[in-house]
Design a protein around this motif. Sequence first.
Motif, PDB file in Angstrom:
ATOM      1  N   GLY A   1      36.338  36.929  22.568  1.00  0.00           N
ATOM      2  CA  GLY A   1      36.083  36.064  23.711  1.00  0.00           C
ATOM      3  C   GLY A   1      34.778  36.470  24.372  1.00  0.00           C
ATOM      4  O   GLY A   1      34.008  37.271  23.822  1.00  0.00           O
TER       5      GLY A   1
ATOM      6  N   THR B   1      31.700  34.477  38.878  1.00  0.00           N
ATOM      7  CA  THR B   1      32.037  33.392  37.940  1.00  0.00           C
ATOM      8  C   THR B   1      32.555  33.996  36.636  1.00  0.00           C
ATOM      9  O   THR B   1      31.833  34.064  35.652  1.00  0.00           O
ATOM     10  CB  THR B   1      30.806  32.508  37.654  1.00  0.00           C
TER      11      THR B   1
ATOM     12  N   GLN C   1      35.627  32.468  30.793  1.00  0.00           N
ATOM     13  CA  GLN C   1      36.929  32.219  30.188  1.00  0.00           C
ATOM     14  C   GLN C   1      36.793  31.117  29.144  1.00  0.00           C
ATOM     15  O   GLN C   1      35.889  30.309  29.199  1.00  0.00           O
ATOM     16  CB  GLN C   1      37.941  31.810  31.247  1.00  0.00           C
ATOM     17  N   VAL C   2      37.694  31.138  28.190  1.00  0.00           N
ATOM     18  CA  VAL C   2      37.743  30.090  27.176  1.00  0.00           C
ATOM     19  C   VAL C   2      38.720  29.051  27.692  1.00  0.00           C
ATOM     20  O   VAL C   2      39.892  29.337  27.893  1.00  0.00           O
ATOM     21  CB  VAL C   2      38.187  30.662  25.816  1.00  0.00           C
ATOM     22  N   ARG C   3      38.234  27.827  27.909  1.00  0.00           N
ATOM     23  CA  ARG C   3      39.071  26.794  28.526  1.00  0.00           C
ATOM     24  C   ARG C   3      39.576  25.727  27.564  1.00  0.00           C
ATOM     25  O   ARG C   3      40.545  25.047  27.853  1.00  0.00           O
ATOM     26  CB  ARG C   3      38.285  26.094  29.637  1.00  0.00           C
ATOM     27  N   VAL C   4      38.899  25.541  26.479  1.00  0.00           N
ATOM     28  CA  VAL C   4      39.307  24.504  25.523  1.00  0.00           C
ATOM     29  C   VAL C   4      39.369  25.116  24.123  1.00  0.00           C
ATOM     30  O   VAL C   4      38.657  26.080  23.830  1.00  0.00           O
ATOM     31  CB  VAL C   4      38.330  23.300  25.520  1.00  0.00           C
TER      32      VAL C   4
END
Length: 66
Positions: A9, A17, A20-23
């Motif tokens: 990741g 901020t 993050q991995v969102r999709v």
Amino acid sequence: DAGTWDMDGPVWHLSRTPAQVRVPPPMFGEHNDWVFRDLLGLAAAEIATLYADGVAAETPSLGLHS
């Protein structure tokens, strides 16, 4: 379709901020048509040659990742 693979990741840490991995990632070969036709401007015959020569594929070769 290609199974589950561990991937790294985001490695950076930002205090205001956080990364993050969102999709989920695209499916294997999902954007081939867009890249070949729209981005690279290849003709249908050129694209067919890429597939025939094994340069491109619509399904993964799981034997490469064992």
